[in-house]
Design a protein around this motif. Sequence first.
Motif, PDB file in Angstrom:
ATOM      1  N   ILE A  26     -10.680  25.470 -38.080  1.00 37.48           N
ATOM      2  CA  ILE A  26     -11.373  25.919 -39.292  1.00 37.48           C
ATOM      3  C   ILE A  26     -12.228  24.820 -39.898  1.00 37.48           C
ATOM      4  O   ILE A  26     -13.384  25.054 -40.285  1.00 37.48           O
ATOM      5  CB  ILE A  26     -10.368  26.464 -40.322  1.00 37.48           C
ATOM      6  CG1 ILE A  26      -9.652  27.690 -39.756  1.00 37.48           C
ATOM      7  CG2 ILE A  26     -11.083  26.841 -41.624  1.00 37.48           C
ATOM      8  CD1 ILE A  26      -8.568  28.246 -40.653  1.00 37.48           C
ATOM      9  N   ASP A  27     -11.716  23.603 -39.988  1.00 37.73           N
ATOM     10  CA  ASP A  27     -12.504  22.520 -40.580  1.00 37.73           C
ATOM     11  C   ASP A  27     -13.747  22.217 -39.745  1.00 37.73           C
ATOM     12  O   ASP A  27     -14.827  21.966 -40.293  1.00 37.73           O
ATOM     13  CB  ASP A  27     -11.655  21.262 -40.738  1.00 37.73           C
ATOM     14  CG  ASP A  27     -10.663  21.372 -41.884  1.00 37.73           C
ATOM     15  OD1 ASP A  27     -10.944  22.114 -42.852  1.00 37.73           O
ATOM     16  OD2 ASP A  27      -9.597  20.737 -41.816  1.00 37.73           O
ATOM     17  N   ARG A  72     -14.556  26.120 -46.066  1.00 34.81           N
ATOM     18  CA  ARG A  72     -13.121  26.216 -46.301  1.00 34.81           C
ATOM     19  C   ARG A  72     -12.813  25.724 -47.703  1.00 34.81           C
ATOM     20  O   ARG A  72     -13.181  24.613 -48.088  1.00 34.81           O
ATOM     21  CB  ARG A  72     -12.354  25.369 -45.280  1.00 34.81           C
ATOM     22  CG  ARG A  72     -10.832  25.470 -45.438  1.00 34.81           C
ATOM     23  CD  ARG A  72     -10.126  24.677 -44.363  1.00 34.81           C
ATOM     24  NE  ARG A  72      -8.697  24.999 -44.296  1.00 34.81           N
ATOM     25  CZ  ARG A  72      -7.884  24.611 -43.322  1.00 34.81           C
ATOM     26  NH1 ARG A  72      -8.368  23.878 -42.326  1.00 34.81           N
ATOM     27  NH2 ARG A  72      -6.609  24.952 -43.333  1.00 34.81           N
ATOM     28  N   ASP A 119      -7.270  28.906 -48.117  1.00 37.78           N
ATOM     29  CA  ASP A 119      -5.872  28.848 -47.676  1.00 37.78           C
ATOM     30  C   ASP A 119      -4.943  29.574 -48.640  1.00 37.78           C
ATOM     31  O   ASP A 119      -3.958  30.201 -48.209  1.00 37.78           O
ATOM     32  CB  ASP A 119      -5.438  27.386 -47.541  1.00 37.78           C
ATOM     33  CG  ASP A 119      -6.098  26.681 -46.362  1.00 37.78           C
ATOM     34  OD1 ASP A 119      -5.459  26.558 -45.311  1.00 37.78           O
ATOM     35  OD2 ASP A 119      -7.262  26.267 -46.501  1.00 37.78           O
TER      36      ASP A 119
END
Length: 267
Positions: free
Chosen positions: A38-39, A50, A60
């Motif tokens: 994801i990063d 994100r 998250d």
Amino acid sequence: MNWQSALYVGRVRHHRFRPRPHALAYRVFWMLLDLDEIDRLAAKLALFSRNRFNLYAFRDADYGDRSGQPLRPQIEAALANAGIAHDGGPIRLLTMPRILGYAFNPLSTYFCYRRDGSLCATVYEVHNTFGEIHSYVAPADSAGGALRQEADKVFHVSPFMNLDMRYAFAVTPPGQRISVAIDGHDAEGRLITAVLSGKRTELSDAALLRLLATHPLLTLKVTAAIHWHALRLLAKRIPWRPHPAAPERPFTLGSAATPHAKESMQP
């Protein structure tokens, strides 16, 4: 880089069989996000971020215990508590992203793999419109192919259905296509079926721009559709059930499907 994350574009279909038939279908898309990518995706893509605002975003705190803590250890702990062996392989989440800051996911699915690439479990994370969340954890057949799983319903999703139901899952894991079919059975037989299915496409800025045009304000439309169809069910005089208390535990253990349940599933 050979990205495991991708987009899936397709449809969601729901059908209720009793006491009066009711059906709905709409176009939708999902992101399949490898939790370890994801990063890097956020660094690569201009339109995806994100934990900060963007045209598309992953937050998250929308998932798991909603603390904002990393999801991988949360899912690994759920697997361990369910007695499912996981050796640190990839965990990939099928979900709708935030779009212009808004998201609502009735269902997000985690596909939990071993290091050798075999699927060891799925986690079905369910959100209702009352702000509650619950997950069903089910082991996967190591033989591969389509999954057949089941679990008792313990979490209130709709005021038009009781808790005394059992879910049967039929899943085609992520590949060129994906499918998640859920049948809900009560004492009288199958009451509902819901199917999401989609075709894989590359996760890129160009694809995200196209989806903005073809699926505008998707997540807001999903919420609007839920409430619109609730009004239609009321108009059909489907009985309204009171809201029971949420389960004390955040996860419920499912199982491989029994032969009877396998025969009744509609992938």
